[in-house]
Design a protein around this motif. Structure first.
Motif, PDB file in Angstrom:
ATOM      1  N   LYS A   1     -40.182   1.139  34.335  1.00 61.76           N
ATOM      2  CA  LYS A   1     -40.194   2.224  33.360  1.00 61.76           C
ATOM      3  C   LYS A   1     -41.416   3.110  33.610  1.00 61.76           C
ATOM      4  N   ALA A   2     -41.207   4.401  33.723  1.00 63.10           N
ATOM      5  CA  ALA A   2     -42.324   5.317  33.896  1.00 63.10           C
ATOM      6  C   ALA A   2     -43.059   5.502  32.575  1.00 63.10           C
ATOM      7  N   LYS A   3     -44.374   5.629  32.651  1.00 62.60           N
ATOM      8  CA  LYS A   3     -45.183   5.785  31.446  1.00 62.60           C
ATOM      9  C   LYS A   3     -44.965   7.168  30.856  1.00 62.60           C
ATOM     10  N   SER A   4     -44.905   7.244  29.534  1.00 62.79           N
ATOM     11  CA  SER A   4     -44.718   8.518  28.844  1.00 62.79           C
ATOM     12  C   SER A   4     -45.672   8.566  27.669  1.00 62.79           C
ATOM     13  N   GLU A   5     -45.548   9.605  26.871  1.00 67.47           N
ATOM     14  CA  GLU A   5     -46.400   9.742  25.693  1.00 67.47           C
ATOM     15  C   GLU A   5     -46.117   8.622  24.704  1.00 67.47           C
ATOM     16  N   ALA A   6     -47.171   8.202  23.992  1.00 68.43           N
ATOM     17  CA  ALA A   6     -47.014   7.143  22.995  1.00 68.43           C
ATOM     18  C   ALA A   6     -46.032   7.583  21.915  1.00 68.43           C
ATOM     19  N   GLN A   7     -45.194   6.658  21.476  1.00 64.57           N
ATOM     20  CA  GLN A   7     -44.193   6.950  20.466  1.00 64.57           C
ATOM     21  C   GLN A   7     -44.468   6.126  19.223  1.00 64.57           C
ATOM     22  N   GLU A   8     -44.106   6.690  18.089  1.00 68.00           N
ATOM     23  CA  GLU A   8     -44.300   5.981  16.826  1.00 68.00           C
ATOM     24  C   GLU A   8     -43.320   4.812  16.753  1.00 68.00           C
ATOM     25  N   VAL A   9     -43.815   3.662  16.339  1.00 71.87           N
ATOM     26  CA  VAL A   9     -42.985   2.465  16.254  1.00 71.87           C
ATOM     27  C   VAL A   9     -42.745   2.132  14.788  1.00 71.87           C
ATOM     28  N   SER A  10     -41.490   1.965  14.426  1.00 79.30           N
ATOM     29  CA  SER A  10     -41.114   1.571  13.070  1.00 79.30           C
ATOM     30  C   SER A  10     -40.012   0.533  13.170  1.00 79.30           C
ATOM     31  N   ALA A  11     -39.759  -0.187  12.057  1.00 77.65           N
ATOM     32  CA  ALA A  11     -38.711  -1.194  12.053  1.00 77.65           C
ATOM     33  C   ALA A  11     -37.362  -0.579  12.378  1.00 77.65           C
ATOM     34  N   SER A  12     -37.071   0.600  11.803  1.00 79.10           N
ATOM     35  CA  SER A  12     -35.784   1.237  12.046  1.00 79.10           C
ATOM     36  C   SER A  12     -35.643   1.659  13.505  1.00 79.10           C
TER      37      SER A  12
ATOM     38  N   ASP B   1     -50.381  -1.035  25.424  1.00 76.44           N
ATOM     39  CA  ASP B   1     -51.444  -1.561  26.276  1.00 76.44           C
ATOM     40  C   ASP B   1     -51.610  -0.673  27.501  1.00 76.44           C
ATOM     41  N   GLN B   2     -52.359  -1.149  28.476  1.00 76.65           N
ATOM     42  CA  GLN B   2     -52.641  -0.326  29.658  1.00 76.65           C
ATOM     43  C   GLN B   2     -51.394  -0.021  30.461  1.00 76.65           C
ATOM     44  N   ASN B   3     -50.326  -0.782  30.254  1.00 83.04           N
ATOM     45  CA  ASN B   3     -49.066  -0.525  30.953  1.00 83.04           C
ATOM     46  C   ASN B   3     -48.093   0.303  30.120  1.00 83.04           C
ATOM     47  N   GLY B   4     -48.567   0.783  28.969  1.00 83.53           N
ATOM     48  CA  GLY B   4     -47.700   1.587  28.125  1.00 83.53           C
ATOM     49  C   GLY B   4     -46.689   0.791  27.345  1.00 83.53           C
ATOM     50  N   VAL B   5     -46.925  -0.504  27.167  1.00 83.38           N
ATOM     51  CA  VAL B   5     -45.999  -1.380  26.447  1.00 83.38           C
ATOM     52  C   VAL B   5     -46.551  -1.662  25.057  1.00 83.38           C
ATOM     53  N   SER B   6     -45.723  -1.495  24.048  1.00 84.69           N
ATOM     54  CA  SER B   6     -46.091  -1.867  22.682  1.00 84.69           C
ATOM     55  C   SER B   6     -45.370  -3.149  22.298  1.00 84.69           C
ATOM     56  N   HIS B   7     -45.989  -3.923  21.415  1.00 86.48           N
ATOM     57  CA  HIS B   7     -45.468  -5.229  21.036  1.00 86.48           C
ATOM     58  C   HIS B   7     -45.311  -5.268  19.516  1.00 86.48           C
ATOM     59  N   ALA B   8     -44.198  -5.801  19.057  1.00 89.93           N
ATOM     60  CA  ALA B   8     -43.917  -5.834  17.622  1.00 89.93           C
ATOM     61  C   ALA B   8     -43.213  -7.128  17.256  1.00 89.93           C
ATOM     62  N   ILE B   9     -43.386  -7.546  16.000  1.00 90.49           N
ATOM     63  CA  ILE B   9     -42.651  -8.672  15.433  1.00 90.49           C
ATOM     64  C   ILE B   9     -41.930  -8.182  14.194  1.00 90.49           C
ATOM     65  N   LEU B  10     -40.627  -8.366  14.176  1.00 93.98           N
ATOM     66  CA  LEU B  10     -39.802  -8.049  13.015  1.00 93.98           C
ATOM     67  C   LEU B  10     -39.570  -9.310  12.201  1.00 93.98           C
ATOM     68  N   ARG B  11     -39.416  -9.119  10.896  1.00 93.07           N
ATOM     69  CA  ARG B  11     -39.104 -10.252  10.032  1.00 93.07           C
ATOM     70  C   ARG B  11     -37.914  -9.878   9.156  1.00 93.07           C
ATOM     71  N   SER B  12     -36.906 -10.738   9.176  1.00 92.64           N
ATOM     72  CA  SER B  12     -35.728 -10.562   8.348  1.00 92.64           C
ATOM     73  C   SER B  12     -35.430 -11.876   7.652  1.00 92.64           C
ATOM     74  N   LYS B  13     -34.315 -11.943   6.954  1.00 92.44           N
ATOM     75  CA  LYS B  13     -33.953 -13.188   6.274  1.00 92.44           C
ATOM     76  C   LYS B  13     -33.654 -14.294   7.273  1.00 92.44           C
ATOM     77  N   SER B  14     -33.302 -13.942   8.502  1.00 90.34           N
ATOM     78  CA  SER B  14     -33.002 -14.939   9.525  1.00 90.34           C
ATOM     79  C   SER B  14     -34.248 -15.455  10.220  1.00 90.34           C
ATOM     80  N   GLY B  15     -35.378 -14.774  10.068  1.00 88.85           N
ATOM     81  CA  GLY B  15     -36.597 -15.237  10.698  1.00 88.85           C
ATOM     82  C   GLY B  15     -37.291 -14.135  11.474  1.00 88.85           C
TER      83      GLY B  15
END
Length: 368
Positions: free
Chosen positions: A69-80, A108-122
């Motif tokens: 994946k080529a690096k691009s501008e940072a994007q806003e991250v939301s659950a939706s 991070d330095q590679n342009g990767v964002s990390h997230a954890i979602l939580r739902s009723k399933s875990g």
């Protein structure tokens, strides 16, 4: 050689219900409800945050996928936005669930964002780049199963299937083992020498880690077999409104709550086994015959499924080779195999692979 082949057949073919195709590892990690008289101990010391485990397991796969994946501008991250990316990656789920963004680490330095979602399933960990999903853990749609060893009135939901862990290198196995040592010292005024034979994790509202262990008594006189479970869970919200809170709670910042569960009192663990006679036999086999395929362990799935095979060319290969004549000790009765009755189990592939494996070992060792 014949004994080894028989072991392979028994381990792969024979199951609890007579004819099953489950492997030894799958049988050793089958799901079981915890016995009503089981024991549990909640630790006052919390372990690492869930994000640390998820990122450790996905590190190599994220590195591999992010190069595409080529690096691009940072994007806003939301659950939706993450749910939309997941649906685009895997398709729509039969049952949709609302989820909140429990934790998010910026690019991070590679342009990767990390997230954890939580739902009723875990919980579900997602690594993204340019709005595209690199890794999702668990990758499947939500499920609504109970924990491996749940107790009525206080159950968590399972969102992933059990996955084997490397008992030598995995941080979660190390933390589960440390929890066992800590619990024994705090409650029994003695400790055990623990040998972990196998481990599997299931993603819940945290992690359920099922071990198969041998305990050596404090004086070294007795060795017993057990299957403890470590539950590392996100703390429940005091006002039961967690699913409406779109920020990281202070409890999550300090790590997961740790609970140890066993079928026996931990202080009496050296008195005898707490597993069935069949499981004790399986654990003996696991001590002797270890799995050599690392791609089945969590965090090792970045390796290719099929490793490239390169055969050396010497230039002196014979035009004709009959191993029956070169190694007659490996092919008694001119290599004519006995007729084996597989009943209605459909296990011809097991007999064929075990026979070939047996003959290859014999040839490689020159019949010894």
């Amino acid at each position: 050689m014949r004994i080894l082949a028989l072991f392979l057949l028994a381990a792969v073919v024979r199951g609890e219900d007579g004819c099953q195709s489950k492997s030894l590892l799958q049988r050793a990690h089958r799901q079981e409800k915890f016995h009503p008289e089981g024991w549990s101990w909640r630790s006052g010391t919390r372990v690492r945050p869930a994000m640390e485990y998820f990122r450790g397991w996905s590190l190599r796969k994220v590195e591999h996928m992010s190069k595409q994946k080529a690096k691009s501008e940072a994007q806003e991250v939301s659950a939706s936005a993450i749910l939309a990316a997941l649906e685009h990656d895997r398709g729509p789920c039969p049952r949709q669930e609302d989820a909140v963004l429990l934790n998010h680490e910026k690019e991070d330095q590679n342009g990767v964002s990390h997230a954890i979602l939580r739902s009723k399933s875990g919980l579900q960990y997602v690594a993204l780049k340019n709005g595209k999903v690199l890794v999702a853990d668990p990758p499947k749609c939500p499920q609504s199963n109970s924990m491996l060893q749940g107790t009525q009135g206080n159950q968590s939901n399972v969102s992933g299937e059990p996955v084997p862990l490397n008992v030598y290198t995995d941080d979660l196995v190390a933390d589960c083992t440390a929890l066992f040592h800590r619990t024994a010292k705090e409650n029994c005024n003695h400790d055990y020498n623990i040998s972990v034979l196998s481990a599997a994790v299931q993603v819940i509202d945290g992690f359920a880690v099922k071990l198969r262990v041998e305990l050596t008594s404090p004086d070294g006189s007795n060795v017993t077999k057990h299957d403890p479970e470590c539950d590392f869970e996100t703390p429940p919200s005091p006002d039961a409104t967690l699913l409406q809170v779109h920020r990281l709670l202070p409890e999550e910042e300090t790590g997961l709550v740790a609970t140890l569960r066993m079928h026996t009192q931990i202080c009496h663990g050296h008195w005898g086994d707490s597993v069935s006679e069949e499981e004790a036999g399986l654990m003996e086999m696991m001590k002797k015959y270890r799995s050599g395929l690392s791609t089945g362990y969590k965090g090792h799935d970045h390796f290719p499924e099929k490793a490239p095979i390169t055969l050396p060319q010497t230039g002196s290969e014979p035009e004709w080779l009959d191993l029956r004549g070169s190694y007659p000790q490996c092919f008694p009765n001119s290599g004519i195999e006995v007729v084996r009755d597989q009943g209605n189990c459909g296990s011809c592939w097991v007999f064929g692979s075990a026979s070939a494996f047996m003959a290859t070992l014999c040839v490689m060792s020159n019949g010894s």
